[in-house]
Design an enzyme around this catalytic site. Structure first.
Site, short mmCIF file in Angstrom:
data_model
loop_
_atom_site.label_atom_id
_atom_site.label_comp_id
_atom_site.label_asym_id
_atom_site.label_seq_id
_atom_site.Cartn_x
_atom_site.Cartn_y
_atom_site.Cartn_z
N GLY A 56 37.44 44.72 50.22
CA GLY A 56 37.08 45.97 49.55
C GLY A 56 36.26 45.75 48.30
O GLY A 56 35.27 46.44 48.06
N GLU A 57 36.65 44.75 47.51
CA GLU A 57 35.92 44.45 46.28
C GLU A 57 34.54 43.87 46.59
O GLU A 57 33.57 44.16 45.89
CB GLU A 57 36.72 43.45 45.44
CG GLU A 57 38.02 44.00 44.86
CD GLU A 57 39.13 44.09 45.89
OE1 GLU A 57 38.99 43.48 46.96
OE2 GLU A 57 40.13 44.80 45.64
N ALA A 58 34.47 43.07 47.66
CA ALA A 58 33.18 42.50 48.06
C ALA A 58 32.21 43.59 48.44
O ALA A 58 31.04 43.61 48.01
CB ALA A 58 33.38 41.52 49.22
#
Length: 395
Positions: A56-58
């Site tokens: 998700g952060e990527a």
């Protein structure tokens, strides 16, 4: 920092039997396990380090990747803590490594040859040894899209090593006013931009079925990610939307529930066609394949987000349809996306409804005003980051 490393080492030793069992039993857990305890030295010169947690952060960081590259004009090297994030970034053709366990001596090996020009940490990735090692060797370190729960806030206040670590960030960019207020207690240079995860970019789709369903220029309304629990709520809504001249697209959350949806449509005497059998265009299309929902968002004007009509469910991401300038409707149960809902409400792109009796009036109200423009809000987020990050190259 010495005491932190000693404590972390003993915790690691106590956990080692569990970690070894986990590594044997879980392919995901043992993925490149030895890379975490014996990292290879970084050979890249003159780069910016981006540290992320997982998938998700990527995906979220990629929303501002071009902005970061245009400002600093240096190669990006990614560090992640999960195999899912690692595999995703690799699939995007990016250079990435798995971050080692948070021991000072492992970072000494990792950065033996080359230290980064700048290190960017994301959201809650506050690793004391990682951050302190970089700061000790004169690398500027920033935290972006920063968030802090109430529980974490109390924890960080209690432990000096975390308090001091947060204070060492050259700048922190918080994702909400509440998060900023918490980080203000630890650091004197906290800025505010909206959540990077909201800055999604439109994609261009060229699926054959899109050309087919747009041939008569009918307005399109998508009922997205519907759960079987929600079917009974839809009776009046489906009929009203069809009678208003929309073509409706229905996307079940789980394809194994398709028979329930077909029976439901037959009961309502609604003519429909499956997407996979789209030989003649009808005013109701039932999606029976994965991976096409976003393509429909790109041509629709309104979307109802499923998973939001029962307290047993937690909702689905409303940002995805909104970025294509769809007005978004959803039920009251959006617990997993509460901040996204509030953001879209502020942007004039979403309304929550408790039943479908008033859906028709909401549709008529929106069609008159047409005030949702998420692209403008997206650009504001990117501009906010650009302005703050640009100042770093002047220091």
């Amino acid at each position: 920092m010495f005491s932190y490393n000693i404590i972390f080492f003993f915790v690691f030793l106590l956990s080692l039997p569990y970690l070894l069992v986990k590594a044997v039993s879980s392919k995901r857990f043992r993925y490149k396990f030895f890379d975490r305890i014996n990292p290879k030295p970084i050979k890249q010169n003159d780069y910016i380090l981006i540290h992320l947690a997982s998938l998700g952060e990527a995906k979220a960081f990629l929303n501002i990747k071009e902005t970061v590259e245009s400002i600093f004009k240096k190669k990006l090297l990614f560090s992640v803590t999960s195999n899912i994030g690692y595999d995703y970034l690799k699939s995007q053709g990016l250079e990435v490594f798995l971050a080692p366990l948070d021991f000072n001596f492992l970072y000494k090996r990792l950065f033996k040859q080359n230290l980064p020009h700048l290190a960017i940490f994301f959201e809650t990735e506050i690793w004391p040894s990682y951050i302190n090692y970089l700061k000790k060797h004169n690398t500027r370190v920033i935290l972006i899209n920063a968030r802090m729960s109430d529980k974490s806030y109390k924890f960080y206040l209690r432990f000096k090593v975390f308090y001091e670590t947060i204070s060492k960030f050259d700048v922190i960019i918080a994702k909400s006013q509440k998060d900023k207020e918490k980080f203000d207690k630890f650091n004197n240079n906290v800025k505010l931009c909206d959540n990077i995860k909201y800055a999604l970019r439109k994609k261009v789709f060229d699926n054959d079925f899109l050309h087919f369903i747009k041939m008569d220029n009918k307005k399109i309304f998508v009922f997205a990610s519907l759960h079987k629990l929600e079917l009974e709520f839809l009776r009046k809504g489906l009929i009203d939307v069809l009678n208003m001249g929309f073509r409706i697209i229905i996307a079940p959350r789980y394809l194994e529930d398709l028979p329930l949806f077909t029976d439901f449509l037959k009961e309502l005497n609604i003519e429909y066609t499956m997407l996979s059998k789209l030989a003649s265009i009808k005013d109701c299309i039932l999606i029976d394949k994965f991976g096409v929902l976003e393509a429909f968002y790109s041509v629709s004007s309104m979307v109802f987000i499923g998973g939001s009509l029962s307290y047993k469910l937690k909702g689905h991401n409303p940002i995805e349809p909104a970025i294509y300038n769809n007005f978004v409707f959803c039920g009251l149960y959006m617990d997993s996306f509460a901040q996204e809902v509030e953001f879209l409400k502020r942007s004039g792109c979403l309304v929550q409804i408790d039943n479908f009796d008033n859906l028709k009036s909401y549709i008529l109200e929106y069609e008159k005003s047409n005030f949702c423009n998420l692209e403008r809000k997206t650009q504001e987020i990117i501009t906010c980051y650009k302005n703050i990050l640009s100042k770093l190259i002047q220091v």
